[in-house]
Design a protein around this motif. Structure first.
Motif, mmCIF file in Angstrom:
data_model
loop_
_atom_site.group_PDB
_atom_site.id
_atom_site.type_symbol
_atom_site.label_atom_id
_atom_site.label_comp_id
_atom_site.label_asym_id
_atom_site.label_seq_id
_atom_site.Cartn_x
_atom_site.Cartn_y
_atom_site.Cartn_z
ATOM 1 N N ASP A 207 0.925 -1.044 -0.048
ATOM 2 C CA ASP A 207 -0.006 0.047 0.130
ATOM 3 C C ASP A 207 0.886 1.467 -0.056
ATOM 4 O O ASP A 207 1.629 1.354 0.999
ATOM 5 C CB ASP A 207 -0.911 0.049 1.338
ATOM 6 C CG ASP A 207 -1.974 1.071 1.256
ATOM 7 O OD1 ASP A 207 -1.845 2.153 0.433
ATOM 8 O OD2 ASP A 207 -2.783 0.911 2.225
ATOM 9 N N GLU A 233 -1.459 -1.226 -3.880
ATOM 10 C CA GLU A 233 -2.929 -0.304 -3.431
ATOM 11 C C GLU A 233 -2.477 1.131 -3.419
ATOM 12 O O GLU A 233 -1.195 1.384 -2.881
ATOM 13 C CB GLU A 233 -3.183 -0.995 -1.976
ATOM 14 C CG GLU A 233 -4.703 0.044 -1.340
ATOM 15 C CD GLU A 233 -4.691 -0.539 -0.009
ATOM 16 O OE1 GLU A 233 -4.903 -1.744 0.077
ATOM 17 O OE2 GLU A 233 -5.095 0.250 0.826
ATOM 18 N N GLU A 259 -10.412 3.011 -1.301
ATOM 19 C CA GLU A 259 -10.886 3.466 0.159
ATOM 20 C C GLU A 259 -11.277 5.114 0.225
ATOM 21 O O GLU A 259 -11.835 5.366 1.179
ATOM 22 C CB GLU A 259 -9.874 3.127 1.248
ATOM 23 C CG GLU A 259 -8.682 3.942 0.952
ATOM 24 C CD GLU A 259 -7.413 3.454 1.846
ATOM 25 O OE1 GLU A 259 -6.824 2.458 1.749
ATOM 26 O OE2 GLU A 259 -7.259 4.265 2.842
HETATM 27 MG MG LIG Z 1 -4.893 1.777 2.055
#
Ligand SMILES: [Mg+2]
Length: 377
Positions: A207, A233, A259
């Motif tokens: 991420d 990510e 997100e």
């Molecule tokens: Mg994240």
């Protein structure tokens, strides 16, 4: 007494309570683009005239007080007296009531927590766990552990990933973008150290928390692909949808994002731009179950994966019932407050979480803890 078409008594929403739980985060945890100072939950309880109570949560790092005020002062008066089964109609009304003050952000955190509480009530009214109500039958959901801050030393990072594996997780996620995202070579060294430490059979998820431009992210991804990366990510700014699409064209590591997106419209924009392989929209912010079911359907139509971000206890029943949902995320950062807020929340065992076989979300709140925490805010 109100009788509905099936002859049973209908419920009316009688009361909305909101509690804030905020825990300061010490120790200087940081990812590539921000330092974490606080983890907070906004806990919503919607009670019917017949005494049933539904719970819903959203979370925040800043601004929980605004979410609470919006729910209590504005949303609650709009839903009191209404039938909690009418989730679709209530969602649509709230969307239009609130659209001028926000179709993302704290406004949608507020709407999401309320929608999740209504779905909990829906399950309790019909006396079914939500996963059954949604048509699912999967009682164990794979779950991955998520942590690995860029503020960690290499040794701290490796130790945390090894600890996750020792707990039985088969998938672990950690962050890249050390030194303010200025040193991808150091990140590549860290990825290699983790891969060597956990062995070839553990799935690695990375991420970057929005930190790079597309060119840097593609170059980095192609450097670490030999470490067998399951997904990458938010390699670029979440709003840089053309950059996400460019990343996807530049590497064969699957791209995860979402997100920071909200509603079916945010999901649509990612999908039609070919800017994601794994859609990570968070139901506690993006519109609750009412909206997540539509987003899940869109990911199915485009043959993408649906893997909601964090807040695993709010997503557990949904993911159980969605065929293209591979797993859920469990953030280490949230573990402590989650364990305190719920009395009986399931814990992962060997990388799986068992879906509570109880009506609604099947969760109960620890109101002693929540009231004390609320007074301290
Ligand atoms: Mg994240």
């Amino acid at each position: 007494m109100h009788l509905n078409a099936s002859g049973s008594r209908s419920h009316k929403i009688a009361k909305v309570d909101v509690h804030l739980v905020s825990t300061p985060v010490t120790g200087g945890l940081a990812d590539a683009t921000r330092k974490v100072e606080c983890v907070g939950f906004t806990v919503v309880r919607v009670t019917t005239d017949q005494g049933l109570e539904g719970l819903g949560l959203t979370y925040h790092e800043v601004g929980g007080e605004a979410t609470r005020a919006l729910i209590l002062n504005n949303i609650a008066p709009k839903i009191i007296g209404r039938d909690p089964l009418e989730t679709e109609v209530i969602w649509e009304d709230l969307f239009h009531y609130l659209r001028g003050v926000g179709r993302k952000g704290l406004t949608f955190g507020a709407l999401s927590a309320v929608d999740l509480a209504l779905w909990d009530l829906k399950g309790k009214i019909v006396d079914l766990p939500l996963y059954r109500l949604l048509g699912g039958n999967r009682t164990r959901v794979p779950i991955y552990a998520s942590g690995g801050w860029t503020s960690y030393s290499d040794d701290e990072l490796v130790a945390e990933m090894q600890d996750m594996v020792a707990q039985g997780y088969k998938h672990v996620k950690f962050k890249v973008g050390v030194d303010g995202a200025a040193n991808p070579r150091r990140d590549a060294v860290r990825v290699r150290k983790v891969r060597d430490a956990v062995g070839p059979d553990i799935k690695l998820l990375l991420d970057a928390n929005n930190c790079w431009d597309a060119a840097t992210a593609v170059q980095f991804a192609n450097t670490v692909r030999e470490c067998d990366i399951m997904l990458f990510e938010e390699p670029v700014l979440a709003d840089d949808i053309p950059g996400l699409a460019r990343f996807k064209r530049g590497t064969d590591i699957p791209l995860a994002t979402g997100e920071h997106e909200y509603t079916k419209y945010g999901a649509r924009d990612l999908i039609i731009a070919d800017a994601a392989d794994i859609i990570q929209i968070d139901g506690t912010r993006a519109g609750g179950y009412t909206e997540m079911l539509k987003i899940a359907g869109m990911t199915q139509a485009w043959n993408l994966k649906f893997a909601p971000h964090a807040m695993e206890h709010m997503h557990l029943h949904l993911v159980s019932a969605v065929p293209n949902a591979p797993f859920l995320e469990r953030l280490r950062l949230f573990e402590d407050v989650t364990d305190k807020v719920f009395k009986d929340a399931p814990l992962p065992v060997d990388g799986y979480m068992t879906v509570p076989d109880l009506p609604g979300h099947g969760l109960s709140l620890d109101m002693d803890f929540i009231r004390d925490a609320d007074e301290a805010v």
